[in-house]
Design a protein around this motif. Structure first.
Motif, PDB file in Angstrom:
ATOM      1  N   THR A 162     -11.051  59.344 -26.430  1.00 43.81           N
ATOM      2  CA  THR A 162     -11.031  60.369 -26.928  1.00 43.81           C
ATOM      3  C   THR A 162     -11.843  60.295 -28.545  1.00 43.81           C
ATOM      4  O   THR A 162     -11.816  61.035 -29.147  1.00 43.81           O
ATOM      5  CB  THR A 162      -9.921  60.898 -27.136  1.00 43.81           C
ATOM      6  N   ASP A 163     -12.002  59.207 -28.337  1.00 46.42           N
ATOM      7  CA  ASP A 163     -12.678  58.934 -30.021  1.00 46.42           C
ATOM      8  C   ASP A 163     -13.877  59.499 -29.750  1.00 46.42           C
ATOM      9  O   ASP A 163     -14.506  58.586 -29.259  1.00 46.42           O
ATOM     10  CB  ASP A 163     -12.740  56.963 -30.074  1.00 46.42           C
ATOM     11  N   LEU A 164     -14.619  59.845 -30.633  1.00 46.93           N
ATOM     12  CA  LEU A 164     -15.709  60.725 -30.277  1.00 46.93           C
ATOM     13  C   LEU A 164     -17.199  59.395 -30.170  1.00 46.93           C
ATOM     14  O   LEU A 164     -17.598  59.605 -29.105  1.00 46.93           O
ATOM     15  CB  LEU A 164     -16.164  61.783 -31.434  1.00 46.93           C
TER      16      LEU A 164
ATOM     17  N   ASN B 242      -9.562  57.526 -37.811  1.00 38.65           N
ATOM     18  CA  ASN B 242      -9.923  58.629 -38.717  1.00 38.65           C
ATOM     19  C   ASN B 242     -10.032  59.569 -37.752  1.00 38.65           C
ATOM     20  O   ASN B 242      -9.988  60.537 -38.710  1.00 38.65           O
ATOM     21  CB  ASN B 242     -11.415  58.099 -39.312  1.00 38.65           C
ATOM     22  N   GLU B 243      -9.985  60.128 -37.203  1.00 41.37           N
ATOM     23  CA  GLU B 243      -9.860  61.380 -36.334  1.00 41.37           C
ATOM     24  C   GLU B 243      -8.941  61.841 -35.750  1.00 41.37           C
ATOM     25  O   GLU B 243      -8.598  63.164 -35.878  1.00 41.37           O
ATOM     26  CB  GLU B 243     -11.303  60.946 -34.563  1.00 41.37           C
ATOM     27  N   GLY B 244      -7.897  61.229 -35.904  1.00 38.93           N
ATOM     28  CA  GLY B 244      -6.501  61.691 -35.440  1.00 38.93           C
ATOM     29  C   GLY B 244      -6.267  61.901 -33.774  1.00 38.93           C
ATOM     30  O   GLY B 244      -5.356  61.476 -33.220  1.00 38.93           O
ATOM     31  N   ASN B 245      -7.199  60.636 -33.277  1.00 38.75           N
ATOM     32  CA  ASN B 245      -7.780  61.011 -31.878  1.00 38.75           C
ATOM     33  C   ASN B 245      -6.278  60.314 -30.909  1.00 38.75           C
ATOM     34  O   ASN B 245      -6.136  60.595 -30.223  1.00 38.75           O
ATOM     35  CB  ASN B 245      -9.323  60.774 -31.246  1.00 38.75           C
TER      36      ASN B 245
ATOM     37  N   ASP C 167      -3.668  59.444 -32.111  1.00 44.62           N
ATOM     38  CA  ASP C 167      -2.438  59.474 -32.647  1.00 44.62           C
ATOM     39  C   ASP C 167      -2.359  61.080 -32.280  1.00 44.62           C
ATOM     40  O   ASP C 167      -0.669  61.092 -31.130  1.00 44.62           O
ATOM     41  CB  ASP C 167      -2.014  60.653 -33.857  1.00 44.62           C
TER      42      ASP C 167
ATOM     43  N   THR D 218      -7.421  54.627 -44.221  1.00 44.70           N
ATOM     44  CA  THR D 218      -8.558  55.276 -42.560  1.00 44.70           C
ATOM     45  C   THR D 218      -7.503  56.672 -43.201  1.00 44.70           C
ATOM     46  O   THR D 218      -6.477  56.441 -43.409  1.00 44.70           O
ATOM     47  CB  THR D 218      -8.224  55.185 -41.799  1.00 44.70           C
ATOM     48  N   SER D 219      -8.486  57.210 -42.692  1.00 48.25           N
ATOM     49  CA  SER D 219      -7.638  59.453 -42.894  1.00 48.25           C
ATOM     50  C   SER D 219      -6.010  59.173 -41.860  1.00 48.25           C
ATOM     51  O   SER D 219      -4.950  59.885 -42.277  1.00 48.25           O
ATOM     52  CB  SER D 219      -8.047  60.262 -41.860  1.00 48.25           C
ATOM     53  N   TYR D 220      -5.996  58.192 -40.968  1.00 48.86           N
ATOM     54  CA  TYR D 220      -4.984  58.219 -40.191  1.00 48.86           C
ATOM     55  C   TYR D 220      -4.108  56.783 -40.070  1.00 48.86           C
ATOM     56  O   TYR D 220      -4.833  55.783 -39.423  1.00 48.86           O
ATOM     57  CB  TYR D 220      -4.556  58.876 -38.924  1.00 48.86           C
TER      58      TYR D 220
ATOM     59  N   PHE E 271      -1.548  67.086 -36.557  1.00 46.89           N
ATOM     60  CA  PHE E 271      -2.321  66.463 -35.882  1.00 46.89           C
ATOM     61  C   PHE E 271      -2.990  67.528 -35.423  1.00 46.89           C
ATOM     62  O   PHE E 271      -4.166  68.265 -34.742  1.00 46.89           O
ATOM     63  CB  PHE E 271      -2.323  65.219 -35.138  1.00 46.89           C
TER      64      PHE E 271
ATOM     65  N   ILE F  27       0.441  57.602 -41.688  1.00 50.68           N
ATOM     66  CA  ILE F  27       0.248  57.855 -43.167  1.00 50.68           C
ATOM     67  C   ILE F  27      -1.049  59.047 -43.498  1.00 50.68           C
ATOM     68  O   ILE F  27      -1.570  58.199 -42.379  1.00 50.68           O
ATOM     69  CB  ILE F  27       0.445  55.946 -43.568  1.00 50.68           C
TER      70      ILE F  27
ATOM     71  N   THR G  19      -3.928  60.662 -44.709  1.00 48.61           N
ATOM     72  CA  THR G  19      -4.769  60.586 -46.384  1.00 48.61           C
ATOM     73  C   THR G  19      -6.126  61.077 -45.966  1.00 48.61           C
ATOM     74  O   THR G  19      -7.280  61.160 -45.280  1.00 48.61           O
ATOM     75  CB  THR G  19      -5.627  58.821 -46.538  1.00 48.61           C
TER      76      THR G  19
ATOM     77  N   SER H 239      -8.829  65.111 -40.524  1.00 49.88           N
ATOM     78  CA  SER H 239      -9.296  64.599 -39.936  1.00 49.88           C
ATOM     79  C   SER H 239     -10.731  64.374 -40.010  1.00 49.88           C
ATOM     80  O   SER H 239     -11.544  65.066 -39.948  1.00 49.88           O
ATOM     81  CB  SER H 239      -9.528  65.229 -38.385  1.00 49.88           C
ATOM     82  N   ARG H 240     -11.491  62.982 -39.528  1.00 44.06           N
ATOM     83  CA  ARG H 240     -12.791  63.106 -39.916  1.00 44.06           C
ATOM     84  C   ARG H 240     -13.396  62.278 -39.188  1.00 44.06           C
ATOM     85  O   ARG H 240     -12.348  61.009 -38.189  1.00 44.06           O
ATOM     86  CB  ARG H 240     -12.769  62.607 -40.848  1.00 44.06           C
TER      87      ARG H 240
ATOM     88  N   ASP I 127     -18.638  59.443 -36.306  1.00 44.20           N
ATOM     89  CA  ASP I 127     -19.573  58.777 -35.029  1.00 44.20           C
ATOM     90  C   ASP I 127     -20.808  59.323 -34.722  1.00 44.20           C
ATOM     91  O   ASP I 127     -21.700  58.612 -33.476  1.00 44.20           O
ATOM     92  CB  ASP I 127     -18.581  58.857 -33.902  1.00 44.20           C
TER      93      ASP I 127
ATOM     94  N   ALA J  10     -12.025  66.315 -37.141  1.00 39.88           N
ATOM     95  CA  ALA J  10     -12.348  65.945 -35.694  1.00 39.88           C
ATOM     96  C   ALA J  10     -11.396  66.215 -34.838  1.00 39.88           C
ATOM     97  O   ALA J  10     -12.516  67.061 -33.760  1.00 39.88           O
ATOM     98  CB  ALA J  10     -12.249  63.932 -35.937  1.00 39.88           C
ATOM     99  N   HIS J  11     -10.082  65.208 -34.394  1.00 38.26           N
ATOM    100  CA  HIS J  11      -9.522  66.630 -33.298  1.00 38.26           C
ATOM    101  C   HIS J  11      -8.764  66.320 -34.120  1.00 38.26           C
ATOM    102  O   HIS J  11      -7.953  67.535 -33.582  1.00 38.26           O
ATOM    103  CB  HIS J  11      -9.151  64.488 -32.441  1.00 38.26           C
TER     104      HIS J  11
END
Lengths: 477, 215
Positions: A134-136, A223-226, A228, A270-272, B146, B184, B186, B189-190, B193, B202-203
């Motif tokens: 799922t990570d791009l 960073n993607e939220g994948n 989570d 990172t975003s997450y 999410f 946490i 921040t 989503s980005r 890649d 992104a997701h």
């Protein structure tokens, strides 16, 4: 995954001539380096954090047994389960068993380098499970049926055009028809395709950037939220982590987090950044019913007691890859296994065997940039030299190279003879080069001179110049 | 099988540990005192720093001084984004006290409908990193952070802390152990890649809107 590290020289040749790859590498190189530099400029405490991080790792590793047991106990207290795997086969067997017990059909995965190391996807697929990365970046290379070429940017070698072609081949038909011209087009299509996979998965498998002994939590940065979505939506969450990932407390994890994102992508965080502790609580809406942590050894307990112990400090940020002139020239696939670059050249021979992996340690100029940028100050050049020594001891070097080196060593141990020969040789080269000042061809160094000229020595030797300047006195005495 | 491996791995670790010099400090002490590492300097007013860093992380920020105002600000923002006035809201005393006009459709997590916009309240915010901290619970499922396109998060001003470590202190003081998931967050989503080009959404959320509440 089968290792092809032995063929590094051939693979490197191919990589150097691959125009698409060279364009992709050129694009990536500056980005990572500049972003890291900018992030460090914003953090005057970086060096202090580096020292603190080292202390955390040294403390934890010297009590590793106790911290792992503490972690296990806390996971169990929060309703999760810990499984121990000595080698890749056992780790895969455990993961497949957990999926079977859950009657799973579809598995989503977050990016896990340990997962790559143990060949998890192959094992899950062999058990007839549907596995979706799922990570791009990982998803792209899964479609391309390739291994990752970078530990934090797995598809860094792929151009936008190549990714669009892959998506067209795999998705296009009934549902997706839009042309994929821009980066947003590509990301959007991946989002739509993978959203369905997230919602339909029975088991989610993620890695862990850290394990917190104090709380029994596993930490994951994305960073993607994948990661989570993978951890939160399916019925079962399995975390695959290697044993050296444990740290005592959340405070210790925080020190490493401050170094990790800055060294990797130049972000301050990172975003997450997520901490998972046990399965869902009984009153929670949503969240997995089961939480499993598979702890993988695969040679690390041995590394703990030998010359490569400091390699266990690695937090997999990728800074050494991004700053390595060799990685930058040939990319990750040339290394032929899971971990590329300087950290890979140290780890790979330890994991697949020195006979298979020793050429990687040779493919370094030992320039030392990797150690200079490593947030954990791992002496990578020293560890590479350790591999060279060992492969020499084990007789893994090619006979010709070995005898040449022996010949050189025999002379180098006789300083007077050595200096006499060097003087003669420099004078000879100087004369042959003549006014041009460089040589196009040198006997027995054809592969060196085929892509560059050899500058001819300009005069006497270094030692002679030194003696002239210091009147024959040796300063070191 | 697994427990045999457990014993074998732990024994191998013990053997290796015995080969090496012991580092300073005991386990008990470390787990009890939880020493902090070097803290990056975070100077000035916490709220100002937080806003600065939220903006740098591609969030948008608004202020509200009453529950009604939170509602108004959200409607305003959704209209700016051309998003529908429909949201999935986690429950908290503050969010529950908002009186929504009839034009807005509001759902609870238990309804489990459409996730295109979610509204939640953060446990706290971290000035150092420009982050919001979310704890999973029956009132605020993790998926709400999410799954949406638009993620709206309210944080009370007195719940802005300086460093990440201060958030850990609050979690320890105010909850019974770690929740299933602590996020946490921040920014939206980005991904980078595709050719190292940063692309939001992104997701997870494409947009993240933060409302700082102070009455």
């Amino acid at each position: 995954m089968r290792a092809h590290s032995q063929s590094f020289p051939q693979r490197a040749q191919v990589a150097l001539l691959d125009e698409r790859l060279q364009a992709a590498l050129a694009k990536a190189r500056g980005g990572f380096v500049d972003k890291r530099r900018a992030a460090l400029d914003q953090l005057p405490e970086f060096e202090q954090l580096r020292v603190a991080a080292r202390e955390i790792k040294e403390h934890t590793l010297s009590h590793l047994e106790q911290y792992l047991m503490q972690f296990e106990q806390q996971v169990e207290l929060s309703g999760g389960e810990v499984h121990w795997a000595a080698d890749p086969a056992e780790a895969c067997e455990i993961a497949v068993g957990l999926c079977r017990d859950a009657d799973a059909q579809a598995v989503t995965k977050g990016k896990t380098m340990v997962g790559e190391e143990i060949g998890l996807n192959e094992a899950l697929e062999a058990a007839a499970l549907r596995v979706i990365e799922t990570d791009l970046g990982e998803y792209i290379i899964q479609l391309a049926e390739e291994p990752p070429s970078h530990i934090i940017a797995p598809a860094v070698h792929k151009s936008r055009g190549e990714i669009a072609e892959l998506f067209q081949a795999h998705h296009h038909g009934e549902e997706f028809t839009r042309p994929l011209e821009t980066v947003p087009d590509i990301v959007d299509e991946a989002r739509k395709v993978l959203r369905n996979e997230f919602l339909g998965a029975d088991v989610g498998i993620t890695g862990a950037n850290m394990l917190i002994a104090d709380t029994g939590s596993t930490a994951l940065v994305t960073n993607e939220g994948n990661g989570d979505l993978t951890a939160s939506l399916p019925r079962v969450h399995i975390v695959i982590a290697s044993i050296e990932k444990v740290v005592p407390t959340l405070e210790d994890a925080t020190v490493l987090l401050r170094l990790l994102a800055r060294s990797a992508t130049g972000q301050s965080i990172t975003s997450y950044t997520s901490f998972f502790t046990g399965p869902k609580r009984s009153e929670d809406i949503g969240g997995p019913e089961q939480f499993h942590v598979v702890l993988v050894d695969n040679g690390r307990s041995e590394m703990l007691g030998n010359a490569y112990r400091e390699m266990l400090h690695c937090i997999r940020c990728g800074a050494c890859l991004n700053h390595c002139p060799v990685y930058g020239a040939v990319g990750g696939h040339a290394y032929g296994w899971v971990y590329p670059g300087p950290m890979g050249s140290v780890l790979t021979p330890l994991m697949i065997g020195l006979d298979e992996g020793h050429v990687l340690a040779d493919a370094s100029s030992l320039c030392g940039r990797c150690e200079a940028v490593c947030p954990m100050s791992i002496p990578l050049p020293r560890l590479l030299r350790e591999h060279r020594l060992q492969s020499h001891r084990d007789g893994l070097m090619k006979p010709l190279a070995r005898s040449m080196l022996g010949f050189w060593a025999a002379i180098a141990r006789r300083p007077q003879l050595y200096r006499w020969l060097v003087e003669r040789k420099s004078r000879l080269l100087h004369r042959i080069a003549g006014k041009r000042g460089y040589l196009r061809h040198v006997p027995m160094a054809g592969s060196w001179t085929c892509s560059r000229d050899l500058p001819a020595p300009q005069g006497g030797s270094f030692v002679a110049a030194w003696q002239r300047r210091h009147g024959g006195k040796d300063d070191s005495q | 099988m697994s427990s045999a491996s457990r014993d074998r791995i732990l024994a191998a670790i013990r053997r290796s540990q015995n080969n090496q010099p012991k580092a300073e400090g005991s386990i008990e002490e470390r787990l009890k005192l939880r020493p902090r590492g070097p803290l990056p300097s975070v100077e000035g007013d916490l709220e100002t720093v937080l806003i600065d860093r939220l903006l740098a992380a591609a969030c948008s920020v608004a202020h509200a001084s009453s529950p009604e105002q939170i509602g108004e600000k959200i409607i305003q923002w959704l209209q700016q984004q051309d998003a529908g006035l429909k949201l999935l809201r986690s429950t908290s005393p503050l969010l529950d006290s908002i009186d929504w006009p009839d034009t807005v459709e509001v759902y609870d997590p238990a309804d489990g409908v459409d996730h295109s916009t979610t509204l939640t309240e953060a446990f706290c915010a971290i000035a150092e990193t420009g982050s919001l901290v979310k704890l999973s619970s029956n009132k605020s499922p993790t998926a709400m952070n999410f799954l949406p396109d638009n993620f709206i998060c309210v944080v009370q001003r007195e719940r802005i802390v300086r460093h990440i470590e201060d958030a850990w202190e609050r979690v320890r003081a105010e909850t019974e152990g770690m929740p299933r998931a602590l996020n946490i967050i921040t920014g939206p989503s980005r991904t980078a890649d595709v050719e190292q080009t940063i692309q939001l959404g992104a997701h997870g959320p494409r947009l993240m809107h933060v409302i700082i509440y102070c009455n």
